[in-house]
Each structure stands twice: as C-alpha cells, then as structure tokens.
Enzyme design. Sequence first.
Site, PDB file in Angstrom:
ATOM      1  N   ARG A 199      -4.436  -0.382  -9.824  1.00  0.00           N
ATOM      2  CA  ARG A 199      -4.792  -1.359  -8.787  1.00  0.00           C
ATOM      3  C   ARG A 199      -5.896  -0.769  -7.911  1.00  0.00           C
ATOM      4  NH1 ARG A 199      -0.349  -4.621  -5.852  1.00  0.00           N
ATOM      5  NH2 ARG A 199      -2.125  -6.044  -5.776  1.00  0.00           N
TER       6      ARG A 199
ATOM      7  N   ALA B 285       0.798  -1.226   0.000  1.00  0.00           N
ATOM      8  CA  ALA B 285       0.000   0.000   0.000  1.00  0.00           C
ATOM      9  C   ALA B 285       0.837   1.286   0.000  1.00  0.00           C
ATOM     10  CB  ALA B 285      -0.937  -0.024   1.204  1.00  0.00           C
TER      11      ALA B 285
ATOM     12  N   ASP C 173      -4.281  -2.722   3.288  1.00  0.00           N
ATOM     13  CA  ASP C 173      -4.307  -1.963   2.030  1.00  0.00           C
ATOM     14  C   ASP C 173      -5.364  -0.869   2.083  1.00  0.00           C
ATOM     15  OD1 ASP C 173      -2.485  -3.644   0.030  1.00  0.00           O
ATOM     16  OD2 ASP C 173      -3.479  -4.946   1.472  1.00  0.00           O
TER      17      ASP C 173
HETATM   18  O1  MRU Z   1      -0.793  -7.313  -3.713  1.00  0.00           O
HETATM   19  P1  MRU Z   1       0.197  -6.589  -2.866  1.00  0.00           P
HETATM   20  O2  MRU Z   1       1.500  -7.285  -2.704  1.00  0.00           O
HETATM   21  O3  MRU Z   1       0.360  -5.141  -3.271  1.00  0.00           O
HETATM   22  O4  MRU Z   1      -0.543  -6.607  -1.486  1.00  0.00           O
HETATM   23  C1  MRU Z   1      -0.284  -5.739  -0.511  1.00  0.00           C
HETATM   24  C2  MRU Z   1       0.316  -6.431   0.612  1.00  0.00           C
HETATM   25  O5  MRU Z   1       1.490  -6.662   0.595  1.00  0.00           O
HETATM   26  C3  MRU Z   1      -0.469  -6.832   1.749  1.00  0.00           C
HETATM   27  O6  MRU Z   1      -1.816  -6.887   1.605  1.00  0.00           O
HETATM   28  C4  MRU Z   1       0.016  -6.099   2.953  1.00  0.00           C
HETATM   29  O7  MRU Z   1      -0.248  -6.883   4.028  1.00  0.00           O
HETATM   30  C5  MRU Z   1      -0.585  -4.740   3.148  1.00  0.00           C
HETATM   31  S1  MRU Z   1       0.164  -3.515   2.205  1.00  0.00           S
HETATM   32  C6  MRU Z   1       1.336  -2.942   3.281  1.00  0.00           C
END
Ligand code: MRU
Length: 371
Positions: free
Chosen positions: A98, A56, A252
């Site tokens: 995204r 995020a 996120d």
């Molecule tokens: O799909 P991603 O790798 O962008 O997903 C995000 C994440 O890595 C996780 O959901 C995470 O725990 C939260 S983002 C810091």
Amino acid sequence: MKVSGQHFRTIWLYPANERVVQLIDQRFLPHRFVIEEVNTVAQMATAIREMHVRGAGLIGATAGYGIYLATIEAAESPAVAGFDRHLANAAAQLKATRPTAVNLTWAIERQLTSIAKGKTAQEKIDLALRTAKDIAAEDEEHCRMIGQHGLNLLEQIARTKNGKPVNVLTHCNAGWLAFVDYGSALAPVYAAYDCGLPIHVWVDETRPRSQGSKLTAWELGQHGVPHTIIADSAGGHLMQRGAVDLVIVGSDRTTCTGDVANKIGTYLKALAAQDNKIPFYVALPSSSFDWTIRDGSEIPIEERGAEELKRADGWRNGRMLEVSIAPESSPAANYGFDITPRRLVTGLITERGVCKADEKSILELFPEHAS
Ligand code: MRU
C-alpha cells in the site's frame, strides 16, 4: 479497547507460539469477529494489501511483525548466504502492498536498521522480534497520549456547551482498529467518554469501503459512545446547522510542513469546516509524519480497483453477499486518499501535544527532525 467487554488489541503474538502472529481480520466487521493467524511474509503482505488490517498505525505494526517473520524464514532457508537477500525481498514485497500510509516504510526501515546490528541469524531474529514488539507498544502508547492531549480540547469546548454533548465529526476509521490500540482521531473521544464528558460522534459512512459505518460505528458502539452514521455528503449540512463542534480526523501521511493525506473526502470536510468556522483537527502519531516531503502534492495517492466502487457487500442470513450497484460497462476511478492543505487544518494532535499545522510548530514539538 473492548470487544463484548473483553480487552483486545488489533495485532499480537500468539502466546503459545511466538512464530505466529494473530490479528483481527477487519473484512468481516461489524458482522463477525474473526481472528486470523499469520506465519509467513506472503500471508502478511496479503493481509495488508487486501485490507484484513488497515489504518496507518496498524499497517506499520503489521509490517514490523512481517519483517520479524521474514527473519525466521530467512534463517530456515537452505542457502545461508541468502539471509540478506530473503530479507530484502520480503521488505520490498511488504513495501509494495500500500503506497500512501508512511508508517509502512517507516516500520520496515526501522526493522532493517535494527536487524543489521545482529551478527548471527538468531541475533537478527531476536532483534526483529524486539523491534516488532517495540513498534507495536509505541504505537499504543502514542495513541494513548494523543487521547490525553485531545481530551484537553474537548474539555474546553464542553465548557461552552452547558452540559449538552460535544459533537465531533470524523471521517473513515482512525479509531483503535486503525492502530494497535486507542486510535488517533477517536482516542480523545474515548478519553472524554471515559471521564464522563457528554460526547456524540457523527460518523461519515466513508464509501467505497465504508470504514466509517462498518468499523468506526462498531468500535464506538462496543465502547458505548453515542454516535450517528451519516452519508459522506451530509457533514456540510450538519455544520451549517450548528450540529458539529469540531472535526477530528486521522492521517496516513503528513508532511513536515503540515499538509495531510487522509481518506478520500477529508479535504471536502476541511473546506466545509472552514466555511462554517468549525475547528478541524488532525490526530496522528509521529510515525505518520513524512520528514522527507515538504508538499502534500508529493504524497503518492493509492488507486484501488474499480470493483470497490461498483459493488457493495453486506450480511444476510449468516453470510456475506456482494451486489452490483453500478452499470457493469461504466468505468470507475477509485482514489483512496486526498490531501488537505495545512491552511485548512486548525491543529495537529500528536503524542507530544497539540501544534499548528506548520513546519515551525511541528519542529518545535519534534526538534530531532530539524535539519
Ligand atoms: O484505507 P485505509 O482504511 O487503510 O485508510 C486509512 C484510514 O483509515 C484513514 O485514512 C484514517 O483516517 C487514517 S489512518 C489512521
């Protein structure tokens, strides 16, 4: 944080030419450490969509730099009146990459508000550059503070352990690779390790993209933090055996009422933690709150391509190989995130401190968002 002993952030401006953004291309980790150079909005959108960068906070910081590149492109385009149109198109292109991490829209909106204060193209570029740097610097500082607040929790648990390690279970990658530096869920772990607290991390593999085994394990290893990779389905078993003291995950997007969107599988960990009376914490900077949404069911859940589930990649003889791991003819559904309802969350670890996952407690920490 450290890579082979050298300090790195995940994204930065090329010192010799501030029109070039450099970032760690995470697709090649843990096998190769690759730095990508990006100087167009289209390249930046690809880097986010194809997950050269992910997580995020890092998605937000990357979008901030993407809008900065958009102002340069807009100023160089022959149609001077087209500056605003180019910027709006770039914002739309980046926002579409995204859907779940709210940091993406948050960073783009912050950039557009800031750029609107500039009168000339050069002023707009300067404002965009300053804002991109501010977004990145704040992300880093907020994660550092999350580490300090989470450290207090880990110290409390350590006092009950008679010198044995505190066992943290985490899901996906909410370490420094998911932010500009430090991370959210892993920031308290690094803070604890750095001050000598015995600590061990259970790392969920996190299929299908394996952010746990590829990224979390790699960055913990680079820092020297003891850790063990486990299959995604192993957490409940470990909790039943008393091998997990607490769970810390990232987010996120979290609603202003405390519902948490995080990587798919997080909800199941929260259920298992509740059944075993294990604290379940979510660490997030305030940029991951969605102040406009009251219920987790309103959060858009990203669905990615079926090939991510039906194939696996790995490293062999110096190159990346992809293999098929499912019947070619079977359909597959690849949901990227799930919602953990606030009733399953023990607390939120933010840059301003730890609070309960409910609207009143969140707004006590962030009163400027009370309507
Ligand atoms: O799909 P991603 O790798 O962008 O997903 C995000 C994440 O890595 C996780 O959901 C995470 O725990 C939260 S983002 C810091």
